[in-house]
Design a protein around this motif. Structure first.
Motif, PDB file in Angstrom:
ATOM      1  N   VAL A 165       0.856  -1.192   0.000  1.00 32.11           N
ATOM      2  CA  VAL A 165       0.000   0.000   0.000  1.00 32.11           C
ATOM      3  C   VAL A 165       0.888   1.236   0.000  1.00 32.11           C
ATOM      4  O   VAL A 165       1.771   1.379   0.853  1.00 32.11           O
ATOM      5  CB  VAL A 165      -0.918   0.023   1.245  1.00 32.11           C
ATOM      6  CG1 VAL A 165      -1.876   1.209   1.178  1.00 32.11           C
ATOM      7  CG2 VAL A 165      -1.698  -1.284   1.374  1.00 32.11           C
ATOM      8  N   LEU A 166       0.668   2.112  -0.969  1.00 31.45           N
ATOM      9  CA  LEU A 166       1.394   3.383  -1.042  1.00 31.45           C
ATOM     10  C   LEU A 166       0.410   4.511  -0.768  1.00 31.45           C
ATOM     11  O   LEU A 166      -0.720   4.499  -1.275  1.00 31.45           O
ATOM     12  CB  LEU A 166       2.043   3.550  -2.417  1.00 31.45           C
ATOM     13  CG  LEU A 166       3.049   2.462  -2.832  1.00 31.45           C
ATOM     14  CD1 LEU A 166       3.633   2.761  -4.203  1.00 31.45           C
ATOM     15  CD2 LEU A 166       4.163   2.316  -1.785  1.00 31.45           C
ATOM     16  N   LEU A 167       0.865   5.480   0.041  1.00 28.05           N
ATOM     17  CA  LEU A 167      -0.018   6.558   0.489  1.00 28.05           C
ATOM     18  C   LEU A 167       0.675   7.907   0.327  1.00 28.05           C
ATOM     19  O   LEU A 167       1.898   7.998   0.442  1.00 28.05           O
ATOM     20  CB  LEU A 167      -0.397   6.371   1.958  1.00 28.05           C
ATOM     21  CG  LEU A 167      -0.920   4.999   2.389  1.00 28.05           C
ATOM     22  CD1 LEU A 167       0.174   4.230   3.115  1.00 28.05           C
ATOM     23  CD2 LEU A 167      -2.134   5.148   3.289  1.00 28.05           C
ATOM     24  N   ALA A 168      -0.118   8.964   0.091  1.00 28.90           N
ATOM     25  CA  ALA A 168       0.463  10.296  -0.041  1.00 28.90           C
ATOM     26  C   ALA A 168      -0.547  11.376   0.322  1.00 28.90           C
ATOM     27  O   ALA A 168      -1.738  11.272   0.004  1.00 28.90           O
ATOM     28  CB  ALA A 168       0.955  10.513  -1.476  1.00 28.90           C
ATOM     29  N   HIS A 180       3.213  -2.709   4.273  1.00 31.90           N
ATOM     30  CA  HIS A 180       3.191  -4.126   3.891  1.00 31.90           C
ATOM     31  C   HIS A 180       2.007  -4.755   4.612  1.00 31.90           C
ATOM     32  O   HIS A 180       2.024  -4.920   5.825  1.00 31.90           O
ATOM     33  CB  HIS A 180       4.509  -4.773   4.329  1.00 31.90           C
ATOM     34  CG  HIS A 180       4.491  -6.265   4.371  1.00 31.90           C
ATOM     35  ND1 HIS A 180       4.669  -6.967   5.556  1.00 31.90           N
ATOM     36  CD2 HIS A 180       4.327  -7.193   3.404  1.00 31.90           C
ATOM     37  CE1 HIS A 180       4.628  -8.267   5.307  1.00 31.90           C
ATOM     38  NE2 HIS A 180       4.424  -8.433   4.002  1.00 31.90           N
ATOM     39  N   ALA A 181       0.949  -5.061   3.852  1.00 33.43           N
ATOM     40  CA  ALA A 181      -0.290  -5.543   4.463  1.00 33.43           C
ATOM     41  C   ALA A 181      -0.560  -6.980   4.063  1.00 33.43           C
ATOM     42  O   ALA A 181      -1.316  -7.260   3.128  1.00 33.43           O
ATOM     43  CB  ALA A 181      -1.465  -4.645   4.070  1.00 33.43           C
ATOM     44  N   GLY A 182       0.069  -7.898   4.770  1.00 37.14           N
ATOM     45  CA  GLY A 182      -0.358  -9.286   4.700  1.00 37.14           C
ATOM     46  C   GLY A 182      -1.613  -9.408   5.555  1.00 37.14           C
ATOM     47  O   GLY A 182      -2.063  -8.431   6.158  1.00 37.14           O
ATOM     48  N   VAL A 190      -8.156  -4.793   2.646  1.00 33.26           N
ATOM     49  CA  VAL A 190      -7.226  -3.682   2.881  1.00 33.26           C
ATOM     50  C   VAL A 190      -7.889  -2.362   2.477  1.00 33.26           C
ATOM     51  O   VAL A 190      -7.769  -1.350   3.186  1.00 33.26           O
ATOM     52  CB  VAL A 190      -5.905  -3.900   2.123  1.00 33.26           C
ATOM     53  CG1 VAL A 190      -5.021  -2.666   2.209  1.00 33.26           C
ATOM     54  CG2 VAL A 190      -5.175  -5.113   2.687  1.00 33.26           C
ATOM     55  N   ALA A 191      -8.594  -2.354   1.356  1.00 33.06           N
ATOM     56  CA  ALA A 191      -9.302  -1.142   0.929  1.00 33.06           C
ATOM     57  C   ALA A 191     -10.337  -0.730   1.969  1.00 33.06           C
ATOM     58  O   ALA A 191     -10.499   0.461   2.275  1.00 33.06           O
ATOM     59  CB  ALA A 191      -9.961  -1.369  -0.426  1.00 33.06           C
ATOM     60  N   HIS A 192     -11.033  -1.710   2.523  1.00 39.76           N
ATOM     61  CA  HIS A 192     -12.019  -1.437   3.575  1.00 39.76           C
ATOM     62  C   HIS A 192     -11.370  -0.794   4.792  1.00 39.76           C
ATOM     63  O   HIS A 192     -11.895   0.187   5.339  1.00 39.76           O
ATOM     64  CB  HIS A 192     -12.703  -2.745   3.971  1.00 39.76           C
ATOM     65  CG  HIS A 192     -13.310  -2.745   5.336  1.00 39.76           C
ATOM     66  ND1 HIS A 192     -14.416  -1.989   5.667  1.00 39.76           N
ATOM     67  CD2 HIS A 192     -12.944  -3.394   6.479  1.00 39.76           C
ATOM     68  CE1 HIS A 192     -14.717  -2.174   6.943  1.00 39.76           C
ATOM     69  NE2 HIS A 192     -13.836  -3.017   7.458  1.00 39.76           N
ATOM     70  N   ARG A 193     -10.213  -1.305   5.211  1.00 37.53           N
ATOM     71  CA  ARG A 193      -9.548  -0.736   6.381  1.00 37.53           C
ATOM     72  C   ARG A 193      -9.090   0.698   6.109  1.00 37.53           C
ATOM     73  O   ARG A 193      -9.128   1.557   6.992  1.00 37.53           O
ATOM     74  CB  ARG A 193      -8.360  -1.621   6.801  1.00 37.53           C
ATOM     75  CG  ARG A 193      -8.758  -2.980   7.352  1.00 37.53           C
ATOM     76  CD  ARG A 193      -9.636  -2.865   8.606  1.00 37.53           C
ATOM     77  NE  ARG A 193      -8.970  -2.199   9.684  1.00 37.53           N
ATOM     78  CZ  ARG A 193      -8.328  -2.817  10.694  1.00 37.53           C
ATOM     79  NH1 ARG A 193      -8.288  -4.138  10.723  1.00 37.53           N
ATOM     80  NH2 ARG A 193      -7.766  -2.130  11.662  1.00 37.53           N
TER      81      ARG A 193
END
Length: 253
Positions: free
Chosen positions: A111-114, A125-127, A203-206
């Motif tokens: 996941v990349l965020l900005a 890193h989302a396992g 992951v999108a939900h979180r």
């Protein structure tokens, strides 16, 4: 072969890339752009691949990666640290130009965020363990400590194992049900005693639950596309003795 750099529209204007296995100098089972220090590959090849990956995304930057342990811990990076001194964590954030934040995966979700306005970026890193434990929420909090605002943060989820490829058992599903019964929607039916889990959607939900308004899912299946991606589960199913890792990078120019 040209290095395969997948980019997200949500992160336009920010130096970033979700890299696959194409390109690079590794051979054999690690053929391509293997960047995994922990893999049984030639260290010189790994170092060259990491250099090539960084140059493909943020030329001249210093690559910073972690000793990933499937945690929810985030490190704020103000200066580079040595490779043998990598913190044990699973997300990193910075507001410093010239640092390429790198996350290694081989089925887990990068996941990349900005927050462009604040000049703050992050990578996680989302396992399944880290995702359930809140690694993305941890990264967002660390970005806020640097001046970001979660309502301005945009996020993209890169290549990871897809629902069709991710069979799990009843015990796995019960773990998510215990955290929130609504998590049932991320599982679909499979063979007896098993389910198909949608890691990317979870992951999108979180991220959405944490207040991120714009989230892009690239929808790329690491398990199903051997030509483009390394996959831990695919290598395991085949009884192979090792596997490569791809990298996702974000940074400030």
């Amino acid at each position: 072969m040209t290095i395969d750099v997948n980019r997200a529209r949500a992160l336009d204007g920010v130096a970033h890339g979700f890299l696959g296995r194409r390109g690079g100098v590794s051979q054999g089972m690690h053929a391509g752009l293997n960047v995994g220090i922990g893999s049984d590959d030639d260290p010189a090849a790994i170092a060259e691949n990491r250099r090539l990956a960084t140059e493909a995304v943020l030329p001249g930057a210093t690559l910073v990666t972690l000793f990933q342990v499937h945690s929810a811990d985030t490190v704020t990076v103000l200066t580079p640290f040595e490779q043998d001194g990598r913190p044990r964590a699973d997300a990193l954030v910075t507001d410093r130009p010239g640092l390429a934040l790198g996350i290694l995966t081989a089925d887990c979700a990068p996941v990349l965020l900005a927050d462009r306005e604040a000049g703050v970026v992050g990578a996680a890193h989302a396992g399944w363990k880290g995702a359930l434990g809140g690694v993305t929420s941890s990264a967002i909090l660390a970005m806020e400590a640097l001046g970001a605002k979660r309502e301005r943060i945009v996020a993209a989820i890169g290549p990871c194992i897809a629902r069709a490829s991710y069979e799990v058992d009843d015990a796995f599903a019960r773990t998510f049900d215990a955290a929130d019964p609504a998590n049932e929607r991320f599982f679909s039916g499979g063979r007896a005693g098993h389910h198909q889990f949608d890691l990317e959607a979870y992951v999108a939900h979180r991220l959405a639950e944490a207040g991120v308004a714009r989230i892009e899912m690239l929808g790329l299946d690491t398990y199903g596309d051997e030509d483009r991606f390394f996959s831990f589960r695919r290598a395991t199913h085949r009884g192979e003795p090792g596997y490569g890792r791809q990298i996702s990078i974000i940074g400030l120019e």
